[in-house]
Enzyme design. Structure first.
Site, PDB file in Angstrom:
ATOM      1  CD  GLN A   8      -4.761   6.232  -0.696  1.00 26.14           C
ATOM      2  OE1 GLN A   8      -4.960   6.975   0.258  1.00 26.14           O
ATOM      3  NE2 GLN A   8      -4.331   4.984  -0.546  1.00 26.14           N
TER       4      GLN A   8
ATOM      5  CG  ASN B 225      -3.194   5.409  -5.633  1.00 24.68           C
ATOM      6  OD1 ASN B 225      -3.415   6.499  -6.139  1.00 24.68           O
ATOM      7  ND2 ASN B 225      -2.444   5.277  -4.544  1.00 24.68           N
TER       8      ASN B 225
ATOM      9  CB  CYS C 115      -5.505   3.343   6.129  1.00 24.04           C
ATOM     10  SG  CYS C 115      -6.513   1.848   6.208  1.00 24.04           S
TER      11      CYS C 115
ATOM     12  CD  GLU D 174      -2.956   5.738   3.940  1.00 23.00           C
ATOM     13  OE1 GLU D 174      -3.087   4.863   3.069  1.00 23.00           O
ATOM     14  OE2 GLU D 174      -3.906   6.195   4.594  1.00 23.00           O
TER      15      GLU D 174
END
Length: 257
Positions: free
Chosen positions: A81, A114, A215, A249
């Site tokens: 990210q 993540n 995204c 996002e």
């Protein structure tokens, strides 16, 4: 030299990749070593079928999520990210929507972990898949470095996992982690810009709760129009990772009716 790529960690540590049209030789290595020492960074040289690492090709980054620090090994060529501050807000937003659950989480497109590592606190067990070999290696390192003991990582595409889950075909990669061991009720997806394929959408309809990180609002809208036959949108949030651009996002929580 025709392209440069920068990767940075929270402490300012920097990885610089220099990409060339011509082959790199020993004189390039010597010059790159001198520049690396002068700038205090890490340099990689790339050209066709060639990769020269001067010192190392990874960094260690830190994310602080709800006062807990997570260490992530990140590497050039593997997706991370790009906006650290907004990324931390995204993860904390997801955590606020998920209470502790004694069932299990399935994550597709897990990358280097993540979302996986912070969310593992909320579930009995987590099964996470990723198709990139390098990303899976980093995710396993990050799992062990952060002492996450309820996370199983498998290198599989979302299409392959859909086939395994629906018993279309067996996979040896799941031999050590048979699906019968898991109580998979929640699905987390963070797909590429193309969104979810038809097989993964069909798989998603079988889960009580879906966490969809997108995204690309256009493909998200298309996927939600298909998921609305079985699920309702409970929460929706937007995260501006790239201010002053068209990129956006999105985070969505869906619940099966």
């Amino acid at each position: 030299l025709f392209q440069t790529e920068f990767l940075t960690a929270a402490n300012g540590d920097t990885l610089l990749t220099l990409i060339y049209h011509r082959p790199l030789d020993e004189s390039w290595r010597e010059a790159a070593l001198a520049l690396e020492r002068e700038l205090g960074i890490h340099i990689i040289g790339r050209s066709r079928k060639q990769k020269l690492v001067i010192s190392r090709d990874y960094l260690t980054d830190t994310l602080t999520i709800n006062s807990r620090s997570f260490q992530f090994r990140i590497s050039e060529g593997v997706f991370t990210q790009p906006n650290r501050g907004v990324n931390q807000q995204m993860i904390e937003w997801v955590l606020r929507q998920i209470e502790s659950d004694d069932n299990d989480l399935l994550e597709l497109y897990c990358g280097i972990g993540n979302f996986t590592l912070p969310l593992a606190q909320r579930f009995r067990r987590v099964l996470a898949t990723e198709v990139s070999k390098q990303a899976v290696r980093l995710a396993r390192h990050n799992r062990d470095a952060n002492r996450i003991d309820n996370l199983t990582l498998v290198r599989m595409s979302s299409e392959e996992f859909s086939q395994a889950y629906q018993r279309v075909r067996p996979f040896r990669r799941l031999a050590d982690s048979p699906l019968e061991q898991f109580r998979l009720k929640t699905l987390l997806v963070d797909p590429p810009r193309a969104g979810l394929d038809s097989g993964t959408l069909e798989l998603a309809t079988q889960f009580d709760r879906i966490i969809y990180i997108s995204c690309n609002p256009t493909t998200l809208l298309h996927n939600l129009s298909q998921l609305q036959a079985s699920h309702d949108v409970e929460k929706l949030a937007f995260f501006d990772q790239f201010p002053y651009t068209d990129h956006l996002e999105c985070g969505v929580i869906l619940r099966r009716r």
